[in-house]
Structures are given as C-alpha cells and as structure tokens.
Design an enzyme around this catalytic site. Sequence first.
Site, PDB file in Angstrom:
ATOM      1  N   ASP A 132      -3.372   4.474   2.755  1.00  0.00           N
ATOM      2  CA  ASP A 132      -3.611   4.929   4.369  1.00  0.00           C
ATOM      3  C   ASP A 132      -3.215   6.256   4.353  1.00  0.00           C
ATOM      4  O   ASP A 132      -2.171   6.726   4.195  1.00  0.00           O
ATOM      5  CB  ASP A 132      -2.866   3.941   4.998  1.00  0.00           C
ATOM      6  CG  ASP A 132      -3.501   2.575   5.086  1.00  0.00           C
ATOM      7  OD1 ASP A 132      -4.669   2.258   4.418  1.00  0.00           O
ATOM      8  OD2 ASP A 132      -2.714   1.548   5.800  1.00  0.00           O
ATOM      9  N   ASP A 173       0.815  -1.133   0.155  1.00  0.00           N
ATOM     10  CA  ASP A 173       0.104  -0.001   0.054  1.00  0.00           C
ATOM     11  C   ASP A 173       0.904   1.380  -0.015  1.00  0.00           C
ATOM     12  O   ASP A 173       2.301   1.044   0.004  1.00  0.00           O
ATOM     13  CB  ASP A 173      -0.737   0.009   1.154  1.00  0.00           C
ATOM     14  CG  ASP A 173       0.102   0.103   2.708  1.00  0.00           C
ATOM     15  OD1 ASP A 173       1.138   0.271   2.439  1.00  0.00           O
ATOM     16  OD2 ASP A 173      -0.561   0.305   3.514  1.00  0.00           O
ATOM     17  N   ASP A 211       1.534   4.644   2.416  1.00  0.00           N
ATOM     18  CA  ASP A 211       1.101   5.312   3.636  1.00  0.00           C
ATOM     19  C   ASP A 211       1.460   6.664   3.652  1.00  0.00           C
ATOM     20  O   ASP A 211       2.557   6.889   3.356  1.00  0.00           O
ATOM     21  CB  ASP A 211       1.841   4.536   4.753  1.00  0.00           C
ATOM     22  CG  ASP A 211       1.550   2.956   4.885  1.00  0.00           C
ATOM     23  OD1 ASP A 211       0.436   2.622   5.194  1.00  0.00           O
ATOM     24  OD2 ASP A 211       2.538   2.321   4.586  1.00  0.00           O
TER      25      ASP A 211
END
Length: 397
Positions: A321, A236, A238
């Site tokens: 995120d 992902d 962040d």
Amino acid sequence: ISWFTESMSAGRPVPVEIRHYIQNPAVDQRSCTHPSAKPESAVSPYACQRRTTLDNHNKIFTDALEVLAENLELSGNQGPSLAFRKAASVLKSLPAALRRQEETQHLPCLGEHSRAIIEEISECGSSSRVEEILNDERYRTMKLFSSVFGVGPKTAENWFCRGLRTFEQVLSEPSVRLNRMQTAGFLFYEDISKPVSRTEASALKIIVEEAVICVNPSATVSITGGFRRGKEFGHDVDFIIKTPEAGQEDVILPAVIKRFKSQNILLYSDLQESTFDLRKLPTHCFDAMDHFGKCFLIMKLKHEQEMDARAGKDWKAVRVDLVAPPLERFTYALLGWTGSTLFLRDLRRFARLERGKLLDNHALYDKATNTFLPANTEEDIFAHLGLEYIEPWQRNA
Ligand code: DCT
Ligand code: MG
C-alpha cells in the site's frame, strides 16, 4: 489456479496458533513479575495511554479473545466484537502473565464475558466456546473466504449461504462473478496469504524508493503500518510518501505505478486518487478511510535464492500500500497509517471525549477555539492532546 486443492478447504482444521497454546497451557506460565507490582489504577481504559509492545505475556488469553472478536466481525457484529478486542488489548499491555483471576479485577475494559473466558482458560487450559468456534463450519469457511484479497465479510457470507465451502467450489460456480481485486486475490493467493517478512519489506522499500526518487528526486519514502511498530511479519507493506512541493503528491502515485509497470513488477494496482479537500475539514466520520491519494498494489518481489522450481517462478507476489498526503498533512497521515487500528481508534476517542479535539488522518482540530492545531512531528500531536509520547513500537494495542 490448479493448486487450489481440498487441503485449502474449510474441511480441514484451521492452523490457528491458539490451538498450540490451548493444548500447551504451560507455554505461558512463565511469569516473572507480578502484574500488580504496577499499581492497577495505572492501566488506562484508553490504548493511547498504555504502552503496548509486541512482547505479549498473555497470548493464551488474547488469542482466545481475538477468536471471539473475529467470529463476531465475520457475522457483522462490530460493536460486540470491539469489546473483546479492547479486552485483549488491555491484556497485551500488561508487564507479565496473569496468574490469578483476582488480578483482572481492577483492569479496565474486561466485561463479564471476557472475564469468564479468562477464568475458564486459567482453570482448564482452554475455552469451550473458543474451541466450538474454531471447529464451527461457518467460522472456518468465512475465515477462509475472507482471507482472499478483495473478499469482505459480506461476500464471504454470500458464498457460505449458497452452500460453497471451498475455493474450488467458488471458482467452479458459474453464478459467482469475481471482481478485478478478487480475481487477483485468487490468482496470487498462495503468495499473498503468506506473511511478508521484515527482510522482504526492506527489499521492497529499496524498490519503492528507487521509483519514487526517479519520479521526484526530492520525495522521500517511509515504511509505516505494522513494520514501523516493529513487527517481524505483516500481511502487507505500507509506505508513506513525502513530497516537499505543493501539488506533487497528486502526480507521484500515477508516475510510480507507470514506472513499476515498465519494470514488469506490477501484478495488480488499484489507484485511488485524492479526494482531499481542506475546506471540508474537520471531518466527523472517523472510521472511514482518509481522502489522500493512495494505491493498493500486488508487486513482484524477486527471490534472493534460485527459482522456485515448483511454482516455476523466481518471485513472490506481495501486497503493498502506498499513500501520498500533502506535505502539511504528512504528520497526521503518518500517525494514522502507523496504527495499530485499535491504538488510533482510542487516540481519536480520547481526543474527542477527554480533550474536545477532533483527530483524524488529515488534521487535529480544537473545538473550543475552532482552530486547527499544527504539528511537525508525532510528538507535537501527543503534546497537543496532553498525552505522554508513545513510540511507534509501543502502539501495538
Ligand atoms: N489505517 C487507516 N485507515 C483505515 C485502515 C487502516 O488509517 N481505514 C491504518 C491503520 C494501520 C495502517 O493503516 C496499516 O493498515 P494494515 O496494513 O491493515 O495494518 P498493519 O497494522 O500494518 O497490519 P499488518 O501487519 O497485518 O499489515
Ligand atoms: Mg500493514
């Protein structure tokens, strides 16, 4: 979700990189410097006292130890799993490949079991236990199921125990009820199971930054997590948002999400509003998530190239995120979100056991004086703990 075919089922060998190394033990036999050139006592049992770059000279061993750790995690045995994670982490910090079994003798965190695995790999090029796990139907199915966003070990185990082995079987089982996160996880599986590149992370940073600045021109965005530690790929991206005015951190995430929606680039969002309460510090629950406002997103990232003809779309779904701590908590949050998880775990343990201080993503607290220790930079936190500063790219424990 028609592209879920048998090829993604647990019936096929999992393409784990370790196979390559196990089958080609020569790959990592290129050591140049002897590890014991550095005094062996120099290797600390705490990851926060080791410099761990991405240059892992012992991948053949660490991949094997991490398979053992993962297998235990997938069965809910977090404690024993940690022993293998720690052993792998120590090997990752070594300046060269292990050449002889004796070289492990003075290394910390290597238990009997880890040493036996290392010995077997040194002698035979592979570990029979690791091979057994990699071929184990339960491990493979659990790994497949838990690779879906929103599916943890409990759900994966539940599906496995009900005899389900493939995504097709899960999706066609009437009694399986997927929550919103899992539905998105399956819907965008093909994209979000692919690693995110640094180039893609940089492209996303521009998009996130544009939205954040549009909402609050004095706010700034920094990349954190694995990319801040220098990784080329991640699962992902962040981001941490810094807002200079008090209270702004609470309104920024909903506004950014609203903007992404209006731009039609949001595929999934889970906003968790802040539950941070200064009066409840220090927290004593260190493995839990922090209390800052955060959101877990799946975003559309437009391709540079032309349409993906097969998929009929010109974008890739990417997990993102965002966290927005209050300004005076920023440094602790940045440190925590930079990771690695094991590095931070040991930093907190070191603070508590060696320095009588409590560290988490919110604060650093000194138990002896009952005071919170201020920090404007990460260097300040290391200094409060009497530790040499470790750069983000050296925190890949
Ligand atoms: N983190 C945290 N509290 C948690 C979980 C994670 O502070 N309860 C931190 C540790 C690392 C950071 O957040 C980002 O988490 P991940 O994205 O899971 O890890 P990563 O190192 O960025 O790995 P990847 O490259 O796979 O994304
Ligand atoms: Mg990450």
